[in-house]
Design an enzyme around this catalytic site. Structure first.
Site, PDB file in Angstrom:
ATOM      1  N   GLU A 203      77.671  94.480 -17.812  1.00 27.62           N
ATOM      2  CA  GLU A 203      76.942  93.642 -16.845  1.00 27.62           C
ATOM      3  C   GLU A 203      76.962  94.288 -15.452  1.00 27.62           C
ATOM      4  O   GLU A 203      77.478  93.710 -14.493  1.00 27.62           O
ATOM      5  CB  GLU A 203      77.537  92.238 -16.808  1.00 27.62           C
ATOM      6  CG  GLU A 203      77.416  91.526 -18.147  1.00 27.62           C
ATOM      7  CD  GLU A 203      77.744  90.042 -18.105  1.00 27.62           C
ATOM      8  OE1 GLU A 203      78.559  89.636 -17.261  1.00 27.62           O
ATOM      9  OE2 GLU A 203      77.183  89.294 -18.924  1.00 27.62           O
ATOM     10  N   GLU A 391      75.700  90.417 -26.191  1.00 32.75           N
ATOM     11  CA  GLU A 391      76.470  89.184 -25.958  1.00 32.75           C
ATOM     12  C   GLU A 391      75.531  88.001 -26.039  1.00 32.75           C
ATOM     13  O   GLU A 391      74.445  88.021 -25.412  1.00 32.75           O
ATOM     14  CB  GLU A 391      77.119  89.171 -24.561  1.00 32.75           C
ATOM     15  CG  GLU A 391      78.333  90.035 -24.426  1.00 32.75           C
ATOM     16  CD  GLU A 391      78.996  89.883 -23.073  1.00 32.75           C
ATOM     17  OE1 GLU A 391      78.942  88.786 -22.481  1.00 32.75           O
ATOM     18  OE2 GLU A 391      79.564  90.877 -22.602  1.00 32.75           O
TER      19      GLU A 391
HETATM   20  C1  BGP Z   1      79.865  87.778 -19.839  1.00 28.15           C
HETATM   21  C2  BGP Z   1      80.966  88.774 -19.840  1.00 28.15           C
HETATM   22  C3  BGP Z   1      82.016  88.556 -20.853  1.00 28.15           C
HETATM   23  C4  BGP Z   1      82.236  87.121 -21.266  1.00 28.15           C
HETATM   24  C5  BGP Z   1      81.005  86.234 -21.229  1.00 28.15           C
HETATM   25  C6  BGP Z   1      81.280  84.755 -21.278  1.00 28.15           C
HETATM   26  O1  BGP Z   1      79.321  87.693 -18.588  1.00 28.15           O
HETATM   27  O2  BGP Z   1      80.477  90.083 -20.047  1.00 28.15           O
HETATM   28  O3  BGP Z   1      83.147  89.257 -20.456  1.00 28.15           O
HETATM   29  O4  BGP Z   1      83.383  86.594 -20.824  1.00 28.15           O
HETATM   30  O5  BGP Z   1      80.226  86.481 -20.115  1.00 28.15           O
HETATM   31  O6  BGP Z   1      81.674  84.289 -20.025  1.00 28.15           O
HETATM   32  P1  BGP Z   1      82.912  83.369 -19.836  1.00 28.15           P
HETATM   33  O7  BGP Z   1      84.042  84.102 -20.453  1.00 28.15           O
HETATM   34  O8  BGP Z   1      83.075  83.164 -18.395  1.00 28.15           O
HETATM   35  O9  BGP Z   1      82.601  82.103 -20.548  1.00 28.15           O
END
Ligand code: BGP
Length: 496
Positions: A203, A391
């Protein structure tokens, strides 16, 4: 067949949220190791210490908290009595064999993980790599090979060796370019033949939201973040150039956080706002995948008085060595308006206002059944490069029921909708899609809040927000559902 036989189904993780073993095998500290846990309404903090006076404290430095840097004269540090979720996380370090076996039982073709840079170069600027760290990932990749699972490796996922943050202000310094390229070439050479897909920065656009998380920048300003992004772009291009020399079979992808922005109304002002706000995301893919700085960003830098420390060669590198493919995270859409409306409904790094057509989870993230089709079309039309959804998923406070199971029908429903939309983008619209890795396939720590409670996995891990639990693994209902989805190559999404 909805997807071709080469379609890479799997799941995704990140070292700082999953691996643990934070001091094992000679690993150095990373910027994630000094971040405490938070919650939906409580920001994560970076703890710090003044090395001269011994004074200690903590400052909120999660997404959207830039400007609250650690006080002058102090350094981020691990303090006694604080809880740091990255230190054990869900302990992939000691469970990798069991976890990869579970992934193979679901039929995974690919496993996305990140290498913890501080495991390979504990300080980031060391002369020689740490052999124990390199050997750990050898074991992991050998285990993947055993089950014919292709690793997809992120080189930097929300962590920077802490020493680089303290000594150089992280990616604000051009010195980081050389340190990163040395690290990247070390691992690409070492794992030649074992790893064919890498992503440079997770990201990459998050550096705008948090200079600390995205770039190890302790003193984050608009100027240092712009420089940090530039340095990461140049480092990515150099990595592409080096990787293709080391191993022509290796592909290097960009990784972008992508949420389409919808205008709340048909008011042209709302439409324009959605378009202009979207430039903050597209800037990053226009450079790293498109190969050039877009005019709208240069105009913005001129308006804001931002001047980059750059060279003409930088721009040649960007143009000649763009990413081989564009991967992205996408959980839902965001909605914006210029009108007065009820306050922001969004949690941690999600933004915007409530979309009356969409449901949200307990953390305010809107789920959107069409989002992947919209996202894939937007990105394919703009870049005409292979895409990869690396993701996608839903955070939920899953509960272990009396029968010892986790009945996560809400997760199955979310994934049914999202995978169906992705399938439409491929079969109806002709988007070139390499694969799909569901986020947090084995439960892990939330990046935004540092909680365990916000779970994403197909596999439940017994661990709570205070660090208690056996770390035992239990497949959820969605585990068996996803196994069928993979077995039928996305044909059968039904839940029965
Ligand atoms: C993305 C990231 C991840 C992951 C996901 C979910 O932005 O790349 O690392 O964590 O989001 O977010 P969160 O863990 O805050 O729910």
């Amino acid at each position: 067949m909805a997807f071709d036989d080469h379609f890479l189904w799997g799941g995704a993780t990140a070292a700082n949220q999953y691996e643990g073993g934070y001091q094992d095998g000679g690993k150095g500290l990373s910027t994630a190791d000094v971040m405490t846990a938070g919650a939906y309404d409580k920001p994560r903090r970076v703890t710090w210490k003044n090395p001269v006076t011994g004074e200690t404290g903590a400052t909120a430095m999660q997404f959207g908290q830039d400007g609250q840097q650690v006080p002058e004269g102090t350094e981020p540090a691990v303090l006694p009595g604080e809880y740091y979720p990255s230190h054990v996380a869900t302990d992939f370090y000691h469970h990798y064999q069991e976890d990869i076996k579970l992934m193979s039982e679901m039929g995974f073709k690919v496993f996305r993980l990140s290498i913890n840079w501080a495991r390979i170069f504990p300080n980031g600027d060391d002369k020689e790599p740490n052999e124990a760290g390199l050997a750990f990932y050898d074991h992991v990749f050998d285990e993947c090979k055993k089950y014919d699972i292709e690793p997809l490796v992120t080189l930097s996922h929300y962590e920077t060796p802490l020493h680089l943050a303290i000594k150089y202000n992280g990616w604000a310094s051009r010195k980081l370019i050389d340190f990163f390229v040395k690290y990247a070439t070390t691992v690409i050479e070492r794992y030649k033949g074992k790893v064919h897909y890498y992503l440079t920065f997770n990201e990459i656009n998050m550096i705008d939201m948090s200079g600390y998380i995205g770039g190890g920048i302790i003193n984050a300003t608009e100027q240092t973040k712009a420089q940090g992004a530039h340095n990461q772009f140049v480092a990515s291009a150099l990595t592409v150039r080096a990787a293709h020399k080391i191993d022509p079979d290796v592909k290097i992808g960009q990784m972008l956080a992508y949420s389409p922005l919808y205008a709340l109304t048909a008011d042209p002002n709302d439409q324009l706002k959605a378009q202009v706000d979207m430039q903050d995301t597209y800037f990053f893919s226009d450079v790293q995948t498109g190969g050039h700085y877009p005019a709208y960003r240069l105009k913005k830098y001129a308006r804001d008085g931002i001047k980059l420390d750059d060279t003409p060669e930088d721009y040649e590198l960007l143009a000649h060595y763009p990413a081989d493919f564009l991967s992205f995270s996408c959980y839902g859409s965001n909605t914006v308006t210029t009108h007065k409306t009820e306050g922001s409904d969004a949690g941690n790094f999600m933004m915007g206002v409530k979309n009356p057509y969409l449901k949200t989870n307990a953390w305010g993230w809107a789920t959107d059944p069409q989002v992947l089709r919209i996202a894939l079309n937007n990105l394919y039309d703009r870049y005409h490069k292979p895409l990869w959804v690396v993701e996608n998923g839903i955070g939920w406070a899953d509960e272990l029921t009396a029968d010892g199971k986790i009945h996560d029908s809400y997760r199955i429903e979310y994934l049914q909708q999202n995978i169906a939309a992705m399938r439409d983008a491929v079969t109806l619209d002709g988007v070139d899609l390499m694969g799909y890795t569901m986020w947090g396939c084995i439960d892990l720590v939330s990046a935004g809040t540092g909680e365990m409670k916000k779970r994403y996995g197909f596999v439940y891990v017994d661990r709570d927000d205070q660090g208690n639990g056996t770390l035992n693994r239990t497949p959820k209902d969605s585990f068996y559902w996803y196994k069928k989805v993979i077995a039928t190559n996305g044909e059968d999404l039904s839940n029965n």
